[in-house]
Design an enzyme around this catalytic site. Structure first.
Site, PDB file in Angstrom:
ATOM      1  N   LYS A   1       0.840  -1.197   0.000  1.00 14.49           N
ATOM      2  CA  LYS A   1       0.000   0.000   0.000  1.00 14.49           C
ATOM      3  C   LYS A   1       0.879   1.254   0.000  1.00 14.49           C
ATOM      4  O   LYS A   1       2.105   1.174   0.153  1.00 14.49           O
ATOM      5  CB  LYS A   1      -0.929  -0.010   1.214  1.00 14.49           C
ATOM      6  CG  LYS A   1      -0.205   0.002   2.552  1.00 14.49           C
ATOM      7  CD  LYS A   1      -1.183  -0.058   3.709  1.00 14.49           C
ATOM      8  CE  LYS A   1      -0.422  -0.051   5.039  1.00 14.49           C
ATOM      9  NZ  LYS A   1      -1.340  -0.019   6.194  1.00 14.49           N
TER      10      LYS A   1
ATOM     11  N   ARG B   1     -10.511   0.105  14.653  1.00 13.86           N
ATOM     12  CA  ARG B   1     -10.175   0.914  13.484  1.00 13.86           C
ATOM     13  C   ARG B   1     -10.975   0.438  12.276  1.00 13.86           C
ATOM     14  O   ARG B   1     -11.811   1.157  11.756  1.00 13.86           O
ATOM     15  CB  ARG B   1      -8.659   0.842  13.230  1.00 13.86           C
ATOM     16  CG  ARG B   1      -8.168   1.855  12.225  1.00 13.86           C
ATOM     17  CD  ARG B   1      -6.658   1.814  12.071  1.00 13.86           C
ATOM     18  NE  ARG B   1      -6.197   0.557  11.489  1.00 13.86           N
ATOM     19  CZ  ARG B   1      -4.951   0.367  11.064  1.00 13.86           C
ATOM     20  NH1 ARG B   1      -4.042   1.333  11.184  1.00 13.86           N
ATOM     21  NH2 ARG B   1      -4.593  -0.791  10.537  1.00 13.86           N
TER      22      ARG B   1
ATOM     23  N   TYR C   1      17.678  29.823   8.717  1.00 18.62           N
ATOM     24  CA  TYR C   1      16.582  30.551   9.340  1.00 18.62           C
ATOM     25  C   TYR C   1      16.741  30.597  10.857  1.00 18.62           C
ATOM     26  O   TYR C   1      17.116  29.619  11.495  1.00 18.62           O
ATOM     27  CB  TYR C   1      15.243  29.890   9.012  1.00 18.62           C
ATOM     28  CG  TYR C   1      14.773  30.123   7.601  1.00 18.62           C
ATOM     29  CD1 TYR C   1      14.521  31.409   7.127  1.00 18.62           C
ATOM     30  CD2 TYR C   1      14.554  29.051   6.748  1.00 18.62           C
ATOM     31  CE1 TYR C   1      14.076  31.624   5.832  1.00 18.62           C
ATOM     32  CE2 TYR C   1      14.107  29.252   5.444  1.00 18.62           C
ATOM     33  CZ  TYR C   1      13.867  30.545   4.998  1.00 18.62           C
ATOM     34  OH  TYR C   1      13.427  30.753   3.715  1.00 18.62           O
TER      35      TYR C   1
ATOM     36  N   MET D   1      12.701  24.318   3.077  1.00 21.86           N
ATOM     37  CA  MET D   1      11.838  23.615   2.131  1.00 21.86           C
ATOM     38  C   MET D   1      12.633  22.799   1.113  1.00 21.86           C
ATOM     39  O   MET D   1      12.284  21.653   0.812  1.00 21.86           O
ATOM     40  CB  MET D   1      10.924  24.600   1.401  1.00 21.86           C
ATOM     41  CG  MET D   1       9.950  23.919   0.446  1.00 21.86           C
ATOM     42  SD  MET D   1       8.889  25.070  -0.420  1.00 21.86           S
ATOM     43  CE  MET D   1       7.834  25.638   0.914  1.00 21.86           C
TER      44      MET D   1
END
Length: 345
Positions: free
Chosen positions: A33, A128, A242, A291
């Site tokens: 999956k 679940r 940063y 990022m």
């Protein structure tokens, strides 16, 4: 290239599957999956099918469609989410087997796809997915009359072998299914490692195939190499990144690497939380992960590297996960789409 390179070792993947299979007294399937835990379900599935895996598990029908297109006819593909509204055509056309989770799903399946293969998922305590005991008692005879190919459940705490929930769920699942003339499955990787009482007729390892805990003997499957974009020299007291999060305590050399949190390398890995590697030499991350970029202290390297490695045998997915306060599953499935991927084996 300024693109980071993700290398997936399919031979290691197959070895992990074979080693897990050797621990069982039952069939060993494979969970692929989330696009093969981020590593490409098609390629992963093809390698495992060639090695002997005959049954695969995915989360939703659409994942099953992609896997069927990669595998072709033959291997079984089961869908954990069961038979959702609108799934009938996909289940039929791509020979997918839903694990029915509720009375509503059972009625939907029997009405829209009479005679089509199905399994049943029971809730043994995780709360679940799956039918609870009362619901199963009410529909059990009807379900068995239609010939399910599997009855399954899922362990909540299998990565903690001493957790009392394991024995509790084993007892519950046994009470719900003993005496059935239907194959049964309770265990993924963690349950498989708990021993043969948990194996029943089929185990379905996932994370252990891809090099993750709790399979301590797993071979690493993924390696991630990050190219160096720029190197600069810093004086004592100069800062990096940063928030001025890192300050040079000595004359330092800083390398800027082409990857960041947009590529699945979480911000929590910054400012010394992990290292990257030049061969066997660790180089600590300096400053925050941004990022698209990571900055690294390479002061102790004798030469300027063209790339550094963040995921390898020295630093596994679980080590990255521990540093980031998460789990290896999340590290693998977060590996970004910008990586140049290559496959060996």
């Amino acid at each position: 290239m300024s693109t980071a390179k993700l290398t997936i070792n399919l031979d290691a993947l197959v070895t992990n599957w074979r080693n897990l299979d050797a621990l069982t007294n039952c069939e060993t399937a494979a969970v692929v999956k989330a696009n093969g835990y981020g590593l490409d379900a098609g390629r992963v599935g093809q390698a495992l099918a060639k090695a002997g895996a005959r049954n695969f598990f995915v989360a939703i029908a659409e994942e099953g469609v992609a896997l069927r297109r990669a595998l072709g006819p033959g291997p079984g593909i089961s869908v954990f989410a069961g038979h959702m509204e609108g799934d009938a055509k996909l289940l039929r056309d791509f020979q997918l087997t839903p694990m029915l989770n509720s009375l509503d799903q059972m009625l939907r399946h029997f009405e829209s796809l009479p005679g089509h293969a199905f399994g049943v998922q029971l809730d043994s305590g995780m709360n679940r997915l799956g039918m609870e005991a009362a619901e199963w008692a009410a529909v059990r005879d009807i379900a068995l009359g239609q010939g399910p190919v599997l009855v399954m459940s899922h362990l909540a705490c299998a990565d903690e072998p001493s957790h009392p929930m394991n024995a509790q769920q084993l007892q519950t699942f046994s009470e719900l299914t003993d005496g059935l003339d239907v194959p049964r499955s309770l265990s993924a990787t963690g349950g498989l490692l708990l021993g043969r009482n948990y194996h029943f007729d089929l185990c379905r390892p996932g994370i252990g195939l891809y090099g993750g805990q709790p399979f301590g003997d797993a071979l690493p499957v993924a390696q991630l190499d990050l190219p160096v974009i720029q190197i600069r020299d810093l004086d004592v007291g100069e800062t990096v990144g940063y928030g001025n999060a890192w300050s040079a305590q000595r004359p330092s050399r800083i390398a800027t690497l082409a990857a960041g949190y947009a590529d699945g390398l979480h911000r929590a890995l910054g400012n010394g939380g992990i290292s990257v590697f030049a061969g066997d030499t660790p180089c600590p991350v300096a400053g925050r992960v941004s990022m698209d970029l990571i900055t690294v202290d390479i002061t102790d390297l004798p030469d300027s590297p063209s790339h550094l490695t963040i995921l390898n045998e020295q630093q596994t997915v679980d080590m990255l996960a521990d540093a980031g306060g998460t789990i290896g599953y999340e590290i693998l499935t977060s590996l970004g789409s910008r990586y140049a991927r290559s496959y060996t084996g």
